[in-house]
Scaffold this motif. Structure first.
Motif, PDB file in Angstrom:
ATOM      1  N   ASN A   4      -7.926   1.351  -5.371  1.00  0.00           N
ATOM      2  CA  ASN A   4      -8.110   0.078  -4.685  1.00  0.00           C
ATOM      3  C   ASN A   4      -9.523  -0.460  -4.834  1.00  0.00           C
ATOM      4  OD1 ASN A   4      -7.012  -2.001  -3.199  1.00  0.00           O
ATOM      5  ND2 ASN A   4      -7.633  -1.145  -1.230  1.00  0.00           N
TER       6      ASN A   4
ATOM      7  N   ARG B 254      -5.209   6.318  -4.350  1.00  0.00           N
ATOM      8  CA  ARG B 254      -4.955   4.880  -4.321  1.00  0.00           C
ATOM      9  C   ARG B 254      -6.104   4.158  -4.998  1.00  0.00           C
ATOM     10  NH1 ARG B 254      -4.386   1.544   1.224  1.00  0.00           N
ATOM     11  NH2 ARG B 254      -6.567   2.155   1.333  1.00  0.00           N
TER      12      ARG B 254
ATOM     13  N   TYR C 222       0.875   1.933  -6.961  1.00  0.00           N
ATOM     14  CA  TYR C 222      -0.163   0.993  -6.555  1.00  0.00           C
ATOM     15  C   TYR C 222      -1.204   0.916  -7.658  1.00  0.00           C
ATOM     16  CZ  TYR C 222      -3.105  -1.656  -3.325  1.00  0.00           C
ATOM     17  OH  TYR C 222      -3.836  -2.640  -2.714  1.00  0.00           O
TER      18      TYR C 222
ATOM     19  N   SER D 296       0.839  -1.191   0.000  1.00  0.00           N
ATOM     20  CA  SER D 296       0.000   0.000   0.000  1.00  0.00           C
ATOM     21  C   SER D 296       0.875   1.242   0.000  1.00  0.00           C
ATOM     22  CB  SER D 296      -0.912   0.016   1.234  1.00  0.00           C
ATOM     23  OG  SER D 296      -1.789  -1.085   1.200  1.00  0.00           O
TER      24      SER D 296
ATOM     25  N   GLU E   4       7.310  -1.320  -6.970  1.00  0.00           N
ATOM     26  CA  GLU E   4       6.059  -1.208  -6.225  1.00  0.00           C
ATOM     27  C   GLU E   4       6.180  -1.827  -4.840  1.00  0.00           C
ATOM     28  OE1 GLU E   4       2.248  -0.909  -7.987  1.00  0.00           O
ATOM     29  OE2 GLU E   4       2.978  -1.730  -9.876  1.00  0.00           O
TER      30      GLU E   4
END
Length: 807
Positions: A332, A330, A258, A211, A629
């Protein structure tokens, strides 16, 4: 040019020890080598990547009085991400995917050109998708066409291969019908696609699931998920100049490292397209037979399945084109059912195609070859057209914001994409040619001379025939570079002797130093070699498609009846190209096999991945995984933890590729942590390679912004280094980042103090130069005053080297 940013304020009085975080370069290094001590302890991390200290420094921050003169040294070892176990050698087979992924990040700098940036990303992703189709089609060509259709359908070929006996058409068994042979052979390419999906899915959790530092971002900045990868976050200036706003550098965005959602979308689409390619090969043969007179299966069934295949393919292409990377936040979120079930739907259609092809057709007899010729031609033409479109977009972006140091005037990305297509074609042709030769025994498939099977598509023979021509064309720039390098080395002689005056001249020593310096300068000429090869590949590839399409025969047969020189040249090119493409493929496989068993060879391949897999998988989900990453969040988290808990000074010290990781990690730091950080790079390709090839991320504007945002930065370089170079920040006044070129070797000849010749270090051992310790000390002083000395304190533990970070 970005607006002037005032220098950050001096950090408050430090209340703890200083830390030097060492990051090694390509090839890796052990913590013992980096810290100069066999006794080390792991501070944080795991067996793949971790931070180490000397055992005696394990609790250094609790005793800052011991580190007034030298910082606490920590070593971040990330070589396990790229140079680990032998299975990494298998990534060699995915080299074209890695190369096309690099092309995605080579876009020229764009200011307010969101639409052009999106188009560039879409075209690169389509080129990447075509490479997946090409790999799957090559597997289908071998398993379905050469083995199941041609060899198993020809008694004289199947009799030589006992393992093909149950498929042989002359035995009349249940599997002898052509459709059933194709249905069984489809397991091989389908299993290959499934393996690629598994590797992509597994390596995500091992490499790229870290993360980002700021996990609180919301999706409000990009609610629709339509912001293109590394594109401007502001509205298009061309459409609304008043609404334009400055945006942070791409590498500082919280979602840059990410890209989970995009990788999952691309993985689903590429997996689906792979299964659909296999289904198209199976259904194409069966549907063509069903449309003939006398077929026992109604053609309507085939038409329905083919329509479903086309619809599923359109959906997969739409998924690839719909959305790029969203880096401002992010990313996600979980994709919808359409993406989730896309690979399963394609696999179900493949199952229907296999069942349909396996239906009994007693009248069906296989002859000649499958009709894959047109598919390979259209694929080659499509790749060439996409590369041309990509070049036009890149050139348009470059003209909007020209930067003289950008590779090939903005055409670096299209050139590399063309090389990826060429690598895919060579691997495809190599596999098909070698399998055909193996099945045909003493014959030569495609030439009509003693061959018992048709062999691979004619286009592959034409593509192999242009390889000798390409190598001859490449000789011209290579010879020019050799001559120019020799002349440059001769001109350097007087300057080198003057540099080391008043030591007496030594012609042999002078020649050696000048030769190494001139050879190191060849790195700056590499882009033109890439450009020449790419342009020649595009033109010769187009000629191969035209030749195969108009003649329908291999070059040796297509020139029958022409003049004797033309016919001889065509036959020579065909035979030489076939030998070269076969030899190259065998050498490629042998290299991968050796790397699987030999740790030293595996380390060499690891160096290739260190450079090639720095960037996230934004174009091809089956490319080797991105170690950055994992590494960049590791480094950023460690620096934040140190500055937050100790309030002390910190220098992140990176060599070679480690300097690129260090810069990327500093970009990810919040302002409060960045004010306490100094950046020390040496042997760094940040500008020489990354700044030229990836100008949107390491060009003059981003690097100048990095220097203004970090508290202090020094960069050391040598003229003998073929990789590292100056940063070249064009600011007024000069920011004073570069320190070099450093003297190399440190001593010209033998002296009483140095009776043995000093080595020419080139890219390694920067810590051996006295300038290194001087500049590191200057950075520490600039970060803040040292702790005051206390009477009676022992300096024994303070008098030690901070270690080495060269890889």
């Amino acid at each position: 040019m970005a607006p002037a940013v005032p220098p950050p304020p001096r950090p408050p009085q430090n209340t703890g020890a200083a830390l030097e975080l060492l990051v090694h370069g390509v090839g890796g290094a052990t913590p013992q080598e980096m810290l100069g001590d066999p006794r080390t302890v792991r501070v944080t991390g795991d067996a793949t990547a971790a931070v180490y200290r000397r055992t005696e420094d394990a609790n250094g921050e609790q005793h800052p009085e011991r580190y007034r003169d030298e910082p606490v040294a920590e070593a971040y070892c990330w070589s396990g991400l790229t140079s680990g176990n032998g299975s990494r050698a298998l990534w060699l087979l995915l080299l074209p995917f890695m190369v096309v992924n690099l092309a995605h990040w080579m876009r020229p700098t764009a200011t307010g050109r969101r639409r052009a940036v999106r188009l560039y990303g879409v075209v690169v992703r389509l080129v990447a998708l075509s490479l997946t189709v090409l790999l799957t089609a090559a597997a289908c060509e071998v398993a379905l066409d050469l083995v199941a259709w041609q060899c198993a359908g020809t008694p004289s070929c199947s009799e030589r291969r006992s393992w093909l006996g149950f498929l042989s058409s002359h035995q009349g068994g249940w599997w002898s019908q052509p459709g059933r042979r194709l249905a069984l052979a489809a397991v091989v390419p389908a299993a290959l696609v499934g393996l690629l999906w598994y590797l992509s899915n597994r390596t995500w959790s091992a490499y790229e699931s870290q993360s980002p530092l700021d996990a609180t971002g919301a999706d409000a900045c990009d609610p629709d998920g339509t912001e293109e990868a590394h594109g401007p976050g502001a509205p298009d200036i061309a459409d609304d100049p008043e609404s334009a706003r400055p945006v942070p550098p791409a590498l500082s965005r919280p979602g840059f490292w990410y890209g989970r959602r995009l990788v999952s979308r691309l993985r689903a689409a590429h997996t689906a397209v792979g299964f659909l390619t296999v289904a198209a090969f199976v259904m194409g043969a069966a549907a063509r037979h069903d449309r003939t007179v006398g077929s026992s299966v109604p053609p309507v069934f085939g038409l329905v399945i083919e329509a479903a295949l086309v619809l599923c393919a359109v959906v997969a292409v739409w998924v690839v084109c719909r959305r790029g990377r969203s880096e401002s936040v992010r990313d996600n979120r979980v994709d919808g059912a359409l993406i989730t079930y896309l690979p399963g739907s394609a696999l179900a259609l493949l199952g229907l195609a296999v069942v349909h092809a396996g239906w009994s057709r007693p009248e069906w007899v296989s002859s000649g070859s499958l009709s894959g010729e047109t598919a390979f031609r259209l694929l080659a033409l499509g790749q060439g057209l996409l590369v041309v479109i990509m070049a036009l977009v890149a050139r348009s972006l470059y003209r909007r914001a020209p930067e003289p140091r950008t590779t090939l005037y903005g055409l670096g990305g299209p050139s590399v994409a063309m090389l990826a297509c060429a690598l895919g074609g060579v691997m495809t042709g190599g596999v098909a040619q070698r399998v055909a030769d193996w099945l045909d025994g003493p014959g030569t498939p495609g030439t009509g001379r003693g061959s018992i099977i048709e062999g691979p598509p004619v286009l592959l023979s034409w593509q192999a025939s242009v390889i000798p021509v390409l190598l001859l064309l490449l000789l011209v720039p290579v010879v020019l570079l050799v001559v120019r390098t020799a002349r440059r080395a001769r001109r350097m002689g007087p300057d080198i002797e003057a540099e080391y005056a008043p030591e007496p001249p030594d012609p042999a020593r002078t020649r050696r130093i000048s030769r190494i310096r001139a050879t190191a300068a060849l790195t700056d000429s590499a882009p033109w070699i890439v450009g020449v090869v790419s342009a020649a590949t595009l033109l010769l590839g187009a000629a191969a498609v035209v030749g195969s399409w108009t003649s329908g025969e291999v070059p040796g047969l297509a020139t029958d009846g022409a003049s004797a020189p033309v016919e001889s040249l065509a036959e020579a090119a065909q035979s030489t190209g076939s030998w070269l493409i076969g030899f190259g493929f065998v050498l490629f496989v042998a290299g991968g096999r050796r790397a699987y068993r030999d740790a030293s060879a595996r380390r060499t391949i690891g160096i290739l991945w260190d450079v090639g897999t720095f960037w996230p998988r934004a174009a091809h989900p089956f490319a080797p995984p991105c170690y950055a990453e994992r590494a960049v969040p590791d480094l950023a988290s460690r620096m934040c933890a140190w500055t937050a808990t100790t309030k002390g000074r910190l220098i992140i010290s990176g060599h070679s590729q480690g300097s690129v990781l260090a810069a990327a990690a500093v970009w990810q730091l919040p302002d409060s942590a960045r004010r306490r950080v100094g950046l020390l790079t040496y042997g760094s390709p940040v500008e020489r390679l990354y700044g030229r090839w990836f100008p949107s991320y390491f060009g003059p504007v981003p690097l100048l912004g990095l220097n203004r945002s970090v508290h202090c930065w020094r960069n050391l370089w040598r003229a003998t280094d073929p990789i590292g170079g100056p940063v070249r920040l064009g600011a007024d006044p000069d920011p004073g980042v570069d320190r070099g070129p450093l003297k190399d070797p440190l001593a010209y000849g033998r002296t009483t103090a140095l009776p043995l010749p000093e080595p020419i270090l080139g890219h390694s051992d920067y810590q051996a130069d006295p300038v290194f310790a001087k500049e590191r000390g200057a950075l520490l002083e600039e970060l803040g005053p040292r702790l005051p000395r206390q009477s009676g304190d022992t300096l024994e533990k303070g008098q030690k080297s901070s270690g080495r970070s060269s890889g």
